[in-house]
Design an enzyme around this catalytic site. Structure first.
Site, PDB file in Angstrom:
ATOM      1  N   GLU A 104       0.878  -1.163   0.000  1.00 50.75           N
ATOM      2  CA  GLU A 104       0.000   0.000   0.000  1.00 50.75           C
ATOM      3  C   GLU A 104       0.923   1.222   0.000  1.00 50.75           C
ATOM      4  O   GLU A 104       1.793   1.331   0.864  1.00 50.75           O
ATOM      5  CB  GLU A 104      -0.869  -0.005   1.261  1.00 50.75           C
ATOM      6  N   ARG A 124       4.700 -12.692   9.756  1.00 53.06           N
ATOM      7  CA  ARG A 124       5.283 -11.363   9.684  1.00 53.06           C
ATOM      8  C   ARG A 124       6.650 -11.392  10.361  1.00 53.06           C
ATOM      9  O   ARG A 124       6.845 -12.098  11.357  1.00 53.06           O
ATOM     10  CB  ARG A 124       4.360 -10.453  10.481  1.00 53.06           C
ATOM     11  N   LYS A 151       4.276   0.981   9.332  1.00 49.65           N
ATOM     12  CA  LYS A 151       4.397   2.254   8.626  1.00 49.65           C
ATOM     13  C   LYS A 151       3.739   3.396   9.399  1.00 49.65           C
ATOM     14  O   LYS A 151       4.216   4.530   9.373  1.00 49.65           O
ATOM     15  CB  LYS A 151       3.769   2.134   7.233  1.00 49.65           C
TER      16      LYS A 151
HETATM   17  P1  ATP Z   1       2.570  -1.946   7.824  1.00 46.69           P
HETATM   18  O1  ATP Z   1       1.877  -2.416   9.049  1.00 46.69           O
HETATM   19  O2  ATP Z   1       4.008  -1.675   8.023  1.00 46.69           O
HETATM   20  O3  ATP Z   1       1.852  -0.836   7.138  1.00 46.69           O
HETATM   21  P2  ATP Z   1       1.425  -3.608   5.878  1.00 46.69           P
HETATM   22  O4  ATP Z   1       1.308  -5.077   5.890  1.00 46.69           O
HETATM   23  O5  ATP Z   1       0.193  -2.833   6.070  1.00 46.69           O
HETATM   24  O6  ATP Z   1       2.551  -3.197   6.865  1.00 46.69           O
HETATM   25  P3  ATP Z   1       1.671  -3.391   3.064  1.00 46.69           P
HETATM   26  O7  ATP Z   1       2.127  -2.248   2.259  1.00 46.69           O
HETATM   27  O8  ATP Z   1       0.242  -3.755   3.009  1.00 46.69           O
HETATM   28  O9  ATP Z   1       2.096  -3.110   4.556  1.00 46.69           O
HETATM   29  O10 ATP Z   1       2.573  -4.666   2.785  1.00 46.69           O
HETATM   30  C1  ATP Z   1       2.982  -5.127   1.523  1.00 46.69           C
HETATM   31  C2  ATP Z   1       3.353  -6.577   1.652  1.00 46.69           C
HETATM   32  O11 ATP Z   1       4.415  -6.729   2.579  1.00 46.69           O
HETATM   33  C3  ATP Z   1       2.193  -7.396   2.191  1.00 46.69           C
HETATM   34  O12 ATP Z   1       2.103  -8.583   1.457  1.00 46.69           O
HETATM   35  C4  ATP Z   1       2.559  -7.635   3.623  1.00 46.69           C
HETATM   36  O13 ATP Z   1       2.002  -8.815   4.087  1.00 46.69           O
HETATM   37  C5  ATP Z   1       4.082  -7.664   3.569  1.00 46.69           C
HETATM   38  N1  ATP Z   1       4.642  -7.252   4.864  1.00 46.69           N
HETATM   39  C6  ATP Z   1       4.432  -6.097   5.527  1.00 46.69           C
HETATM   40  N2  ATP Z   1       5.074  -6.087   6.706  1.00 46.69           N
HETATM   41  C7  ATP Z   1       5.717  -7.271   6.806  1.00 46.69           C
HETATM   42  C8  ATP Z   1       6.563  -7.881   7.792  1.00 46.69           C
HETATM   43  N3  ATP Z   1       6.864  -7.255   8.939  1.00 46.69           N
HETATM   44  N4  ATP Z   1       7.052  -9.106   7.544  1.00 46.69           N
HETATM   45  C9  ATP Z   1       6.767  -9.737   6.399  1.00 46.69           C
HETATM   46  N5  ATP Z   1       5.985  -9.244   5.437  1.00 46.69           N
HETATM   47  C10 ATP Z   1       5.453  -8.022   5.624  1.00 46.69           C
HETATM   48 MG    MG Z   2      -1.474  -2.692   4.867  1.00 44.17          MG
END
Ligand code: ATP
Ligand code: MG
Length: 551
Positions: free
Chosen positions: A33, A257, A267
């Site tokens: 995102e 994760r 983020k």
């Molecule tokens: P955040 O909580 O940091 O915003 P998010 O999962 O909302 O993380 P996205 O931009 O939706 O962030 O993530 C893009 C991809 O990266 C998704 O497939 C997500 O599952 C993966 N991802 C995000 N954070 C992690 C993590 N800590 N470990 C492994 N994969 C991750």
């Molecule tokens: Mg997300």
């Protein structure tokens, strides 16, 4: 790493799918995102998704999951692309979920026509109150049994902008008593009169994650849609929507994760650190972002190695940041140019050196036979580190003190004769003699010394600034610590130190990696110029993690 490494559970699934003929090739996607910069957790997901299609036939798409207009920005899109490329991966197609808004709208209309979705006029509070609990069924909304015609009309009017934000939603009509709470008539669309970074004001209704993600996977014929564990309960809805719409059957798989200790990988929290000025920006070298790690001097190789070593797990656990540091030391040890830099200097005068000055040669990297040498000017006045001199040396002190001898790196053996102090008792100057026949590479002196000191010729020295970093937080598990996570920020996470460096650094490439002898690995900061050289300490030389492993 050995070639024989066993398969992770996702590779096992894929090998089965390829061997059984279910797929000839696979398609994965990395779906960020664009609401922030990528962090080290994302690096795991990138290495996994792109790594699979390097290993197996197929390709990986980069899909921006940009269905939430209020948090997304083009700056983030650009940074994400830069970071993935820097990590060493290239996507097949650059795609945006927002490009599917019309198609997603059409899918919603299909559901309405099948009697599987309805427009609900309930407020979000009312919807929440009718949701039930894991042990009690929810209640049907009073709007649940609207006719198909009325739903089609209202949904179109939602799209046309006739209703204010929050006044209506489109919900799937599944089962308000479903054991999986996410299947209790989940919301598919909400009204949001907001400007979108790509579609502008074309839309005022936006699909929810659950209605956008699986459908986007399906539109792109993604075979293996890999996400993190919190989406396990969403899988049922993912499958239900694909089945009801009779579209390409993508499948969702979940892995744990990855979180690292002494930092945050969310983020939302990282944005707070940036907005509230706790760090200088998303790429502050203390940030766990890919751009922060890059600026600090981490290499793509070291981050890929780290992701490879932590692998893919089914259960969440905290990864020690020491492992990441271990990986970067391993790589930098092989590629970093050795240089000499003195912090906290005291003057060393060599009383019997009457040549004025000479050029010596020092090897750039003892780990690299082809690393070559550099020129290092030597003279009778040098800077050495204050901590390398002791007025009254203790028994096992192998550095300099009255009567003691040491080797100056790539130069001569010297013997300390005397020293001078200022009025407050601080050592200012150390006097020594050198042994002309002890020159490195042609030493015939027969002398044996235990210590080797780094040094810089005083008149050739170049002033530099070293940014020495420590952990950004002073608790290991920041996310679970009580209260506001910002209360745990380490106030001493950055120390800028003035230092003297050998002159070679002025002409070295900006991208070069360095080991400053006995100080750590360093990399030029983005703010560094030839007139004011600034180096970030990537990592110290001390390797607590490797020692820990040997215990
Ligand atoms: P955040 O909580 O940091 O915003 P998010 O999962 O909302 O993380 P996205 O931009 O939706 O962030 O993530 C893009 C991809 O990266 C998704 O497939 C997500 O599952 C993966 N991802 C995000 N954070 C992690 C993590 N800590 N470990 C492994 N994969 C991750
Ligand atoms: Mg997300």
């Amino acid at each position: 790493m050995s070639e024989e490494k066993s398969l992770n559970f996702i590779e096992e699934i894929i090998e089965n799918d390829l061997n059984s003929g279910k797929y000839q090739s696979i398609v994965t996607r990395f779906p960020p995102e664009p609401n922030g910069y990528l962090h080290i957790g994302h690096a795991s997901s990138i290495c996994l998704n792109f790594g699979l299609t390097k290993k197996y036939p197929g390709y990986t798409n980069l899909r921006f999951d940009d269905t939430n207009p209020t948090t997304e920005e083009t700056e983030y899109v650009e940074s994400i692309k830069e970071d993935i490329r820097w990590m060493g991966f290239e996507w097949k197609n650059e795609l945006y979920a927002s490009d599917y808004f019309q198609q997603l709208y059409d899918f919603a209309v299909v559901l309405i026509k099948k009697g599987l979705a309805y427009v609900d006029d309930s407020t979000s509070e009312a919807i929440a109150s009718m949701k039930g609990t894991p042990t009690e069924p929810g209640k049907d909304s009073p709007f649940r049994n609207r006719s198909v015609e009325e739903n089609l009309d209202l949904f179109q009017r939602m799209k046309n902008g006739e209703f204010p934000d929050g006044s209506r939603t489109l919900r799937a009509k599944i089962d308000m008593a479903h054991i999986n709470m996410l299947m209790r008539d989940p919301i598919l669309y909400r009204i949001k009169h907001a400007h979108h970074h790509r579609t502008g004001d074309a839309w005022c209704i936006y699909p929810m994650y659950d209605f956008a993600h699986g459908q986007s996977d399906s539109i792109e014929n993604i075979t293996h849609s890999i996400c993190t564990l919190e989406f396990v309960p969403h899988r049922e809805l993912y499958d239900w929507l694909i089945t009801q719409l009779a579209i390409y059957p993508s499948h969702q798989y979940e892995f744990a994760r990855r979180n690292i200790n002494y930092t945050v990988t969310s983020k939302r929290k990282l944005l707070q650190l940036v907005n509230e000025g706790h760090v200088s920006g998303w790429d502050d070298p203390r940030m766990p972002t890919i751009s922060g790690l890059r600026r600090r001097g981490f290499t793509p190789e070291s981050i890929r190695d780290f992701c490879d070593r932590i692998g893919v797990a089914k259960r969440e656990n905290m990864v020690d940041v020491g492992l990441l540091e271990f990986c970067v030391r391993e790589h930098l040890n092989k590629v970093a140019q050795r240089r000499m830099v003195v912090t906290n200097p005291i003057k060393l005068v060599i009383t019997n050196y009457d040549k004025g000055e000479e050029i010596l040669h020092s090897e750039n990297n003892p780990e690299d036979p082809n690393g070559g040498t550099r020129e290092v000017p030597f003279s009778n006045e040098l800077w050495i580190d204050r901590e390398d001199f002791m007025e009254e040396p203790t028994k096992k002190y192998f550095r300099l003190g009255p009567g003691l001898s040491v080797r100056l790196k790539s130069a001569y053996i010297i013997t300390c004769e005397s020293f001078e102090k200022d009025a407050s008792g601080n050592i200012t100057t150390v006097f020594s003699t050198y042994h002309p026949d002890s020159k490195s590479g042609s030493d015939t002196s027969g002398m044996h010394v235990k210590g080797t000191l780094h040094w810089v010729s005083a008149k050739h020295a170049v002033p530099v600034v070293l940014n020495e970093y420590d952990r950004l937080f002073n608790v290991e598990d920041v996310a679970s610590a009580e209260g506001d996570f910002k209360d745990y920020i380490n106030p001493n996470s950055l120390q800028s130190v003035n230092a003297y460096a050998e002159p070679a650094l002025v002409n070295d490439e900006k991208e070069a990696r360095f080991q400053f002898l006995r100080k750590g690995y360093f990399y030029q900061d983005t703010t560094s110029t030839k007139d004011k050289l600034v180096f970030n300490r990537t990592v110290t030389l001390k390797d607590a993690w490797a020692k820990e492993q040997k215990k």
